[in-house]
Each structure stands twice: as structure tokens, then as C-alpha cells.
Design an enzyme around this catalytic site. Structure first.
Site, PDB file in Angstrom:
ATOM      1  N   TRP A   1      -5.082 -87.304  -0.043  1.00 25.30           N
ATOM      2  CA  TRP A   1      -5.719 -87.652   1.218  1.00 25.30           C
ATOM      3  C   TRP A   1      -7.132 -87.097   1.279  1.00 25.30           C
ATOM      4  CZ3 TRP A   1      -2.438 -90.986   3.123  1.00 25.30           C
ATOM      5  CH2 TRP A   1      -1.068 -90.763   3.075  1.00 25.30           C
ATOM      6  N   HIS A   6      -5.392 -84.306   5.307  1.00 25.27           N
ATOM      7  CA  HIS A   6      -4.887 -82.960   5.033  1.00 25.27           C
ATOM      8  C   HIS A   6      -4.880 -82.095   6.288  1.00 25.27           C
ATOM      9  CE1 HIS A   6      -4.188 -83.045   0.738  1.00 25.27           C
ATOM     10  NE2 HIS A   6      -5.308 -83.721   0.571  1.00 25.27           N
ATOM     11  N   ASP A  45      -9.305 -78.981  -2.547  1.00 24.66           N
ATOM     12  CA  ASP A  45     -10.254 -80.010  -2.996  1.00 24.66           C
ATOM     13  C   ASP A  45     -11.640 -79.413  -3.238  1.00 24.66           C
ATOM     14  OD1 ASP A  45      -8.702 -82.304  -3.235  1.00 24.66           O
ATOM     15  OD2 ASP A  45      -8.846 -82.771  -1.093  1.00 24.66           O
ATOM     16  N   ARG A  48     -11.860 -77.872  -6.816  1.00 25.74           N
ATOM     17  CA  ARG A  48     -11.472 -78.706  -7.961  1.00 25.74           C
ATOM     18  C   ARG A  48     -12.550 -78.801  -9.028  1.00 25.74           C
ATOM     19  NH1 ARG A  48      -9.611 -84.700  -7.047  1.00 25.74           N
ATOM     20  NH2 ARG A  48      -9.350 -84.642  -9.298  1.00 25.74           N
ATOM     21  N   HIS A  60      -3.209 -82.313  -8.194  1.00 29.02           N
ATOM     22  CA  HIS A  60      -3.188 -83.081  -6.940  1.00 29.02           C
ATOM     23  C   HIS A  60      -2.337 -84.347  -7.017  1.00 29.02           C
ATOM     24  CE1 HIS A  60      -6.699 -80.844  -5.116  1.00 29.02           C
ATOM     25  NE2 HIS A  60      -6.771 -80.498  -6.392  1.00 29.02           N
ATOM     26  N   HIS A 117      -1.877 -77.775   0.755  1.00 26.98           N
ATOM     27  CA  HIS A 117      -2.615 -78.957   0.297  1.00 26.98           C
ATOM     28  C   HIS A 117      -1.724 -79.917  -0.500  1.00 26.98           C
ATOM     29  CE1 HIS A 117      -6.338 -81.124  -0.774  1.00 26.98           C
ATOM     30  NE2 HIS A 117      -5.703 -81.376  -1.914  1.00 26.98           N
ATOM     31  N   ASP A 121      -0.736 -83.973  -0.474  1.00 24.38           N
ATOM     32  CA  ASP A 121      -1.076 -84.956  -1.515  1.00 24.38           C
ATOM     33  C   ASP A 121       0.153 -85.684  -2.077  1.00 24.38           C
ATOM     34  OD1 ASP A 121      -3.822 -85.043  -1.593  1.00 24.38           O
ATOM     35  OD2 ASP A 121      -4.024 -83.485  -3.130  1.00 24.38           O
ATOM     36  N   HIS A 127      -1.063 -91.006  -5.096  1.00 20.06           N
ATOM     37  CA  HIS A 127      -1.060 -89.750  -5.844  1.00 20.06           C
ATOM     38  C   HIS A 127       0.194 -89.625  -6.702  1.00 20.06           C
ATOM     39  CE1 HIS A 127      -4.526 -87.208  -4.286  1.00 20.06           C
ATOM     40  NE2 HIS A 127      -4.694 -88.402  -3.741  1.00 20.06           N
ATOM     41  N   HIS A 150      -8.044 -96.321  -4.043  1.00 17.32           N
ATOM     42  CA  HIS A 150      -7.598 -94.946  -3.773  1.00 17.32           C
ATOM     43  C   HIS A 150      -8.259 -94.397  -2.506  1.00 17.32           C
ATOM     44  CE1 HIS A 150      -5.663 -91.183  -5.050  1.00 17.32           C
ATOM     45  NE2 HIS A 150      -6.640 -90.659  -4.324  1.00 17.32           N
ATOM     46  N   ASP A 154      -6.680 -92.905   0.832  1.00 18.83           N
ATOM     47  CA  ASP A 154      -6.968 -91.509   1.193  1.00 18.83           C
ATOM     48  C   ASP A 154      -7.590 -91.414   2.575  1.00 18.83           C
ATOM     49  OD1 ASP A 154      -6.080 -89.985  -0.953  1.00 18.83           O
ATOM     50  OD2 ASP A 154      -8.064 -89.708  -1.860  1.00 18.83           O
TER      51      ASP A 154
END
Ligand code: DCM
Ligand code: DCM
Ligand code: DCM
Ligand code: ZN
Ligand code: ZN
Length: 273
Positions: A1, A6, A45, A48, A60, A117, A121, A127, A150, A154
């Protein structure tokens, strides 16, 4: 997301977390406000692409090598990268680390931020799908603007669903939506489903628990995300008819993620007591 999804999941979870869970996590995360989960929901995120956080970049998602819409399904041995991990192994690792009283508090705090998190996801259907890197390689239109599939799942669909988040802080709008979904869970359209939602949650087997959640979300790839396969959707406008089918799936997945996150944290804190 995206961030909004989130943060919404986190606010739903804070509405359902037990008083001792709330106290434990407010202390661990050093935030005694109602935003203690929402405030850390997007941290995973943000790290990352940093040097320190690179090793978490595959945590994720899980790339199910299925064949939508012909068949959907997730297989831990087939789909979770042995060397790099996936969202299922990450949930196992960070749940175990939250429970490890020998770790320093800052390591348990990092583990908690990952759990908050990744339970979000794992509920995003794309995902749990390998095709085109979870839809990142499928260009589409949403209300006339160019995105990949995607990103539409998201972010675009959720934001349209709540009437736009705009450039303002997402926290206020996410809190409002989370409180609406909390009502639906307590005595609305989801009230009769909540026992089912927690049926697979087993703290003694985080892999099986996470696989059950991943499999449930992945099934929507065949029914709703790619009902006619990846080729049929490429370059198509998804803002109207497709949106109408997708929005209820996103809503129930965000509601499930928030409710399950609260239950999972309750199980962890109960075990620690
Ligand atoms: N990991 C780690 N330490 C790092 C970076 C990454 O442990 N500095 C990852 C690798 C594995 C997971 O954490 O996915 C478990 O690692 P270990 O086998 O060391 O417990
Ligand atoms: N780490 C992790 N999972 C593990 C072990 C470690 O994610 N099973 C990450 C979190 C720690 C970092 O690696 O902050 C360094 O851990 P260590 O000092 O154990 O290598
Ligand atoms: N992603 C995914 N599956 C993949 C690769 C990426 O679900 N196989 C997700 C992670 C991010 C988004 O897609 O939410 C964009 O990823 P990236 O920044 O790696 O392109
Ligand atoms: Zn994503
Ligand atoms: Zn993520």
C-alpha cells in the site's frame, strides 16, 4: 500500500488493540498518543532504499509464481526467495524478534515497526503476485492519468474511495476512514465475519498464519485484479467499471489487515506478560 493505506491499517489496529497492548507499544515506540502505530506505519518504506535498509527490500511482498486468471495460489517453498526472504518470512522473523526479551528495546521497536507495516502489505493482492513484478510492469490509465497497475492498487483506488487525500497530511483523512471501517467491523457489514478473520491467526506458527493471509489476498488477483489476464488490462482505463469491482476488495483487505494487526499484537503482548 501507499502511505495512506498503511496509516489507515494502523489506525484501525489502534482502535482494536487491548489496553495492555496499547501501553506496551506506546512505551516501546516512545509515543503515548493515539498515533503510536500510525506514526510508524510507513517507516519500513522509508528505509527500503537506504544503505542500511537494503536487505529489507524484498520483505514487502511474496512473488507467487501462479498463472492468473487461470489459477491463483501461493507456495512458501516455491515463492519465498531463499536468500533474500519475503513478506511471509519477514513476518516470522520480526514477530520472533518482538517476542525475544533478550534483544535490546530498540531492536524490539524496529521489529514492531516492521510487523505493523508488513501485516498491511501482505493484504495488498498485488504484493502476493509475481506477474509483471506485482503489476509494476503493466501500464494503465486511472481517470485519464498514466500509472502502473501496482500503483493503482497501492494508492489510486483507495484515494478515490475516500474522496481524495490531496496534498494535505494523510493522517487526518486516514483516521476518519479508519473510524468508519471500525464501525463496520463492530456492528456493520463486517461484524459477522470477524471470527472468520482471526481463524488462521496462530502465534505458534507465524509462517502458516501469514501464508493463510497471503493466499486469501492472492485469490483476488484471479477474480478482481486480472480477471481476464494481464494482457487484457494493459493500457486500459480503470477509473470506472474496474474501480467499482476493485474498491470493495481494497476496503475489506484494509479492514482485515487492521483487525488482524491488533489481534496479532495482542497475542504477542499477552505472551510477553
Ligand atoms: N539480516 C540480518 N542482519 C543484517 C541484515 C539482514 O539478519 N545485518 C536478515 C537476513 C535474514 C534475516 O535478517 O533474512 C535473518 O537473519 P539471521 O539468519 O542472521 O537471523
Ligand atoms: N536483523 C534482522 N533480523 C534478524 C537479525 C538482524 O532484521 N534476524 C537486522 C536488524 C538489526 C540488524 O539486522 O538492527 C543488525 O542485527 P545484528 O546486530 O544482530 O546483526
Ligand atoms: N513490489 C511487489 N512485488 C514485486 C516488486 C515490487 O509487490 N515483485 C512492490 C513494492 C512496492 C512497489 O511494488 O510497493 C514498487 O516497488 P519498487 O520500488 O521495487 O519498484
Ligand atoms: Zn505496493
Ligand atoms: Zn511496503
Amino acid at each position: 500500500w501507499g502511505g495512506f493505506g498503511h496509516i489507515s491499517v494502523a489506525y484501525i489496529a489502534s482502535n482494536f488493540a487491548s489496553p495492555s497492548t496499547t501501553t506496551y507499544l506506546q512505551t516501546l515506540l516512545r509515543n503515548d498518543t493515539g498515533d503510536y502505530l500510525a506514526g510508524v506505519a510507513t517507516w519500513a518504506d522509508s528505509i527500503r532504499y537506504t544503505k542500511w535498509g537494503r536487505f529489507t527490500s524484498d520483505f514487502h511482498f511474496i512473488d507467487a509464481k501462479d498463472d492468473p486468471p487461470r489459477y491463483c495460489g501461493v507456495d512458501f517453498d516455491r515463492d519465498c526467495k531463499k536468500d533474500r526472504g519475503c513478506v511471509v518470512s519477514a513476518l516470522h522473523n520480526y514477530t520472533t524478534r518482538m517476542l525475544d526479551a533478550d534483544l535490546p528495546a530498540y531492536e524490539r521497536a524496529i521489529a514492531a515497526k516492521f510487523v505493523v507495516h508488513f501485516i498491511g502489505d501482505i493484504h495488498q493482492p498485488l504484493h502476493t503476485e509475481n506477474v509483471e513484478r506485482g503489476g509494476n510492469g503493466i501500464p494503465v490509465l486511472f481517470d485519464g492519468k498514466h500509472f502502473n497497475l501496482h500503483h493503482v492498487w497501492d494508492t489510486s483506488i483507495v484515494e478515490k474511495l475516500v474522496g481524495g487525500v490531496g496534498r494535505r497530511s494523510p493522517y487526518e483523512a486516514a483516521k476518519r476512514w479508519a473510524d468508519e471501517l471500525t464501525k463496520e467491523i463492530n456492528d456493520g457489514k463486517y461484524a459477522s465475519d470477524t471470527i472468520d478473520w482471526l481463524r488462521s491467526a496462530n502465534l505458534s506458527d507465524p509462517i502458516s498464519t501469514a501464508m493463510a493471509w497471503a493466499t486469501e489476498g492472492n485469490a483476488y488477483v484471479c477474480t478482481t485484479v486480472l480477471p481476464e489476464g494481464p494482457h487484457a488490462i494493459r493500457g486500459q482505463e480503470l477509473g470506472s467499471k474496474y474501480y467499482e469491482a476493485a474498491a470493495p476488495v481494497i476496503e475489506v483487505q484494509v479492514a482485515r489487515a487492521g483487525y488482524r494487526l491488533a489481534a496479532w499484537l495482542d497475542l504477542i503482548v499477552t505472551r510477553l506478560e
